[in-house]
Design a protein around this motif. Structure first.
Motif, PDB file in Angstrom:
ATOM      1  N   ALA A  86       0.798  -1.234   0.000  1.00  0.00           N
ATOM      2  CA  ALA A  86       0.000   0.000   0.000  1.00  0.00           C
ATOM      3  C   ALA A  86       0.824   1.275   0.000  1.00  0.00           C
ATOM      4  O   ALA A  86       0.304   2.355  -0.290  1.00  0.00           O
ATOM      5  CB  ALA A  86      -0.944  -0.006   1.213  1.00  0.00           C
ATOM      6  N   TRP A  87       2.111   1.201   0.340  1.00  0.00           N
ATOM      7  CA  TRP A  87       2.968   2.389   0.342  1.00  0.00           C
ATOM      8  C   TRP A  87       4.017   2.325  -0.776  1.00  0.00           C
ATOM      9  O   TRP A  87       5.053   2.978  -0.697  1.00  0.00           O
ATOM     10  CB  TRP A  87       3.675   2.534   1.684  1.00  0.00           C
ATOM     11  CG  TRP A  87       2.851   3.237   2.725  1.00  0.00           C
ATOM     12  CD1 TRP A  87       2.128   2.664   3.719  1.00  0.00           C
ATOM     13  CD2 TRP A  87       2.665   4.647   2.863  1.00  0.00           C
ATOM     14  NE1 TRP A  87       1.495   3.631   4.483  1.00  0.00           N
ATOM     15  CE2 TRP A  87       1.813   4.857   3.979  1.00  0.00           C
ATOM     16  CE3 TRP A  87       3.118   5.757   2.163  1.00  0.00           C
ATOM     17  CZ2 TRP A  87       1.416   6.127   4.401  1.00  0.00           C
ATOM     18  CZ3 TRP A  87       2.723   7.018   2.589  1.00  0.00           C
ATOM     19  CH2 TRP A  87       1.890   7.195   3.691  1.00  0.00           C
ATOM     20  N   VAL A 102       3.733  12.960 -13.244  1.00  0.00           N
ATOM     21  CA  VAL A 102       3.268  11.627 -12.875  1.00  0.00           C
ATOM     22  C   VAL A 102       1.949  11.764 -12.140  1.00  0.00           C
ATOM     23  O   VAL A 102       1.838  12.553 -11.199  1.00  0.00           O
ATOM     24  CB  VAL A 102       4.294  10.895 -11.974  1.00  0.00           C
ATOM     25  CG1 VAL A 102       3.801   9.492 -11.659  1.00  0.00           C
ATOM     26  CG2 VAL A 102       5.653  10.848 -12.644  1.00  0.00           C
ATOM     27  N   LYS A 103       0.972  10.994 -12.555  1.00  0.00           N
ATOM     28  CA  LYS A 103      -0.346  11.032 -11.931  1.00  0.00           C
ATOM     29  C   LYS A 103      -0.800   9.607 -11.641  1.00  0.00           C
ATOM     30  O   LYS A 103      -0.739   8.741 -12.511  1.00  0.00           O
ATOM     31  CB  LYS A 103      -1.347  11.728 -12.849  1.00  0.00           C
ATOM     32  CG  LYS A 103      -2.729  11.926 -12.243  1.00  0.00           C
ATOM     33  CD  LYS A 103      -3.631  12.691 -13.211  1.00  0.00           C
ATOM     34  CE  LYS A 103      -5.008  12.941 -12.618  1.00  0.00           C
ATOM     35  NZ  LYS A 103      -5.893  13.680 -13.566  1.00  0.00           N
ATOM     36  N   VAL A 104      -1.225   9.378 -10.397  1.00  0.00           N
ATOM     37  CA  VAL A 104      -1.746   8.072 -10.009  1.00  0.00           C
ATOM     38  C   VAL A 104      -3.204   8.256  -9.600  1.00  0.00           C
ATOM     39  O   VAL A 104      -3.517   9.114  -8.777  1.00  0.00           O
ATOM     40  CB  VAL A 104      -0.941   7.468  -8.840  1.00  0.00           C
ATOM     41  CG1 VAL A 104      -1.515   6.113  -8.433  1.00  0.00           C
ATOM     42  CG2 VAL A 104       0.537   7.327  -9.223  1.00  0.00           C
ATOM     43  N   THR A 105      -4.084   7.464 -10.181  1.00  0.00           N
ATOM     44  CA  THR A 105      -5.509   7.578  -9.880  1.00  0.00           C
ATOM     45  C   THR A 105      -6.051   6.246  -9.397  1.00  0.00           C
ATOM     46  O   THR A 105      -5.550   5.177  -9.762  1.00  0.00           O
ATOM     47  CB  THR A 105      -6.306   8.036 -11.119  1.00  0.00           C
ATOM     48  OG1 THR A 105      -6.018   7.156 -12.213  1.00  0.00           O
ATOM     49  CG2 THR A 105      -5.942   9.456 -11.507  1.00  0.00           C
ATOM     50  N   ASP A 106      -7.093   6.323  -8.552  1.00  0.00           N
ATOM     51  CA  ASP A 106      -7.709   5.100  -8.050  1.00  0.00           C
ATOM     52  C   ASP A 106      -8.795   4.618  -9.001  1.00  0.00           C
ATOM     53  O   ASP A 106      -8.976   5.177 -10.093  1.00  0.00           O
ATOM     54  CB  ASP A 106      -8.253   5.314  -6.640  1.00  0.00           C
ATOM     55  CG  ASP A 106      -9.323   6.409  -6.574  1.00  0.00           C
ATOM     56  OD1 ASP A 106      -9.917   6.746  -7.627  1.00  0.00           O
ATOM     57  OD2 ASP A 106      -9.581   6.916  -5.463  1.00  0.00           O
ATOM     58  N   ALA A 107      -9.516   3.594  -8.592  1.00  0.00           N
ATOM     59  CA  ALA A 107     -10.527   2.991  -9.467  1.00  0.00           C
ATOM     60  C   ALA A 107     -11.657   3.961  -9.802  1.00  0.00           C
ATOM     61  O   ALA A 107     -12.341   3.801 -10.816  1.00  0.00           O
ATOM     62  CB  ALA A 107     -11.094   1.735  -8.807  1.00  0.00           C
ATOM     63  N   LYS A 113      -2.719  11.473  -3.693  1.00  0.00           N
ATOM     64  CA  LYS A 113      -1.722  12.483  -3.347  1.00  0.00           C
ATOM     65  C   LYS A 113      -0.332  11.861  -3.315  1.00  0.00           C
ATOM     66  O   LYS A 113      -0.146  10.753  -2.816  1.00  0.00           O
ATOM     67  CB  LYS A 113      -2.041  13.106  -1.992  1.00  0.00           C
ATOM     68  CG  LYS A 113      -3.335  13.914  -1.963  1.00  0.00           C
ATOM     69  CD  LYS A 113      -3.579  14.486  -0.578  1.00  0.00           C
ATOM     70  CE  LYS A 113      -4.877  15.279  -0.536  1.00  0.00           C
ATOM     71  NZ  LYS A 113      -5.145  15.821   0.835  1.00  0.00           N
ATOM     72  N   GLY A 114       0.634  12.589  -3.862  1.00  0.00           N
ATOM     73  CA  GLY A 114       1.994  12.087  -3.876  1.00  0.00           C
ATOM     74  C   GLY A 114       2.974  13.176  -4.266  1.00  0.00           C
ATOM     75  O   GLY A 114       2.575  14.279  -4.673  1.00  0.00           O
ATOM     76  N   SER A 126       1.755  10.082  -0.724  1.00  0.00           N
ATOM     77  CA  SER A 126       1.651  10.865   0.511  1.00  0.00           C
ATOM     78  C   SER A 126       0.713  10.214   1.510  1.00  0.00           C
ATOM     79  O   SER A 126       0.605  10.666   2.661  1.00  0.00           O
ATOM     80  CB  SER A 126       1.156  12.287   0.192  1.00  0.00           C
ATOM     81  OG  SER A 126       2.068  12.955  -0.647  1.00  0.00           O
ATOM     82  N   GLU A 127       0.036   9.178   1.093  1.00  0.00           N
ATOM     83  CA  GLU A 127      -0.884   8.445   1.965  1.00  0.00           C
ATOM     84  C   GLU A 127      -0.944   7.002   1.482  1.00  0.00           C
ATOM     85  O   GLU A 127      -0.584   6.706   0.334  1.00  0.00           O
ATOM     86  CB  GLU A 127      -2.277   9.081   1.933  1.00  0.00           C
ATOM     87  CG  GLU A 127      -2.845   9.196   0.538  1.00  0.00           C
ATOM     88  CD  GLU A 127      -4.078  10.085   0.456  1.00  0.00           C
ATOM     89  OE1 GLU A 127      -4.864   9.884  -0.492  1.00  0.00           O
ATOM     90  OE2 GLU A 127      -4.236  10.962   1.309  1.00  0.00           O
TER      91      GLU A 127
END
Length: 418
Positions: A86-87, A102-107, A113-114, A126-127
């Protein structure tokens, strides 16, 4: 005319067909020559299938199209990876790191956040990410001719583990404490040393105004935080403990996050001298009271060292008969303020008022009069500091909240990051 006909048109039987065949062959040769000069490796009239031309001659096979190059790539987690922690960081390559996003998105398509480290080409969350969830990474750089400048990749986090460590804070939102109060985090199981640095990195303290401080492991299940010097009076303190999904050894992970928003009160420092048998009380740097005390007699001396008020009870009962049936006692006590785990308190002792300021007769406590006990009790709070000096026994670290009984250099050594 007949001569002319015989000279220009008269042919043997079938000769007309041979002339036409010759013309066709010449024409075909001309076309082949033209194609060779044009640079075309696979003229459309030959079919382009490498099986040969009309005359049966072999034709070279057409090369496969060159793959489209890209200026970026995601290297970790691998594409379609599962069981990702998870981290986990996202690592990538880029021909233009400075201008890469860089962009990370959930479902649900919501951005996680990062922060991006452009020197190492790493995105740090960041979480913690949710258990068993799918995430999409999109890495983009400025457009480059002939190359893709955007790449996407997906991964799925690990399922919620069965072995989770409970994390708790002694303090909660809205608490106001004294300038000596340590921040205290406890764990439901022992944290191996090799994982403590990662745990500390996820516990961030922010003070307003800013103050230098550090974490200190008092045991394998408890870690404290204190500033270099006492908290500045009236400070605001916020700490965020983000341990959900953090590795804690032997397949254990942190269960949840927590945060605390609290305040530091006015400064109140109590100083007790065995030599003078007096306590000096300073508030915000100004002496507001000097009062007589009686400390522990030689057989049960008070501890010399710096302690803080742990708890307060206006009325309680001291009962030592369970640990000392022969010489134990049971006594009603007013205005008790605990300063050690071994049972040393500041408290009212009307029975010793006649010798307070002159002799030590207690069982290790700091005795004051009934009136002074009430006066102190109204003014103190958890985390207020008391320093006792000149007694026969030194305070043992761990016997209470003894964070201030160590120098700053000693205290820092208890951090996994120093």
């Amino acid at each position: 005319m007949d001569g002319v006909r015989s000279a220009g048109l008269s042919q043997p039987a079938g000769s007309g067909r041979r002339v036409r065949a010759t013309l066709v062959a010449l024409l075909a040769g001309s076309l082949l020559f033209t194609a060779a000069c044009s640079g075309s490796k696979s003229p459309s009239w030959q079919g382009g299938n490498g099986s040969g031309n009309a005359a049966g001659a072999p034709v070279s096979e057409s090369p496969s199209p060159e793959p489209t190059l890209s200026t970026v790539a995601v290297t970790s987690p691998k594409a379609a990876a599962t069981g990702v922690e998870a981290w986990s960081d996202v690592k990538y390559t880029s021909e233009d790191p400075e201008n890469t996003t860089v962009k990370v998105t959930d479902a649900k398509g919501e951005e996680v956040k990062g922060t991006v480290d452009k020197d190492d080409n790493v995105w740090h969350p960041s979480e913690s990410m949710d258990w068993g969830s799918r995430y999409t990474v999109t890495v983009t750089t400025p457009a480059t001719e002939g190359k893709n400048n955007t790449v996407t990749s997906t991964f799925t986090t690990m399922k919620k583990p069965a072995k989770l460590v409970r994390v708790t804070s002694f303090l909660g939102d809205g608490n106001t404490v004294g300038v000596g109060m340590p921040l205290i985090i406890k764990f439901s199981r022992s944290i191996p040393e090799k994982y403590r640095a990662d745990v500390e990195r996820k516990m961030v303290v922010t003070a307003t105004p800013a103050q230098v401080g550090t974490w200190h492991w008092v045991s394998s299940t408890e870690v404290h935080y204190r500033p270099k010097v006492y908290w500045k009076a009236y400070s605001k303190v916020f700490y965020k403990v983000q341990l959900k999904g953090v590795k804690m050894g032997d397949g254990w992970y942190g269960r949840s996050d927590l945060s605390v928003d609290m305040k530091i009160g006015r400064s109140l420092i109590m100083t007790v001298s065995n030599k003078t048998k007096k306590m000096t009380v300073k508030q915000d740097g100004r002496t507001i009271k000097t009062l007589p005390v009686s400390l522990g007699k030689p057989s049960t001396p008070s501890s010399s060292g710096t302690m803080v008020v742990i708890e307060k009870k206006e009325h309680t009962v001291f009962d030592t008969t369970d640990t000392d049936p022969k010489n134990g006692y049971r006594t009603d006590i007013d205005y008790a303020q605990r300063i050690t785990w071994s049972g040393q308190f500041i408290h009212a002792a009307p029975w010793s008022e006649g010798v307070q300021g002159r002799a030590n007769v207690s069982h290790g406590c700091v005795n004051v009069s009934e009136a002074m006990g009430a006066w102190l009790f109204k003014r103190t709070m958890m985390g207020d500091v008391i320093t006792v000096s000149g007694t026969e026994e030194k305070l043992k670290n761990g016997n209470g909240w003894t964070d201030w009984n160590m120098s700053w250099e000693q205290y820092k050594k208890g951090s996994a990051l120093h």
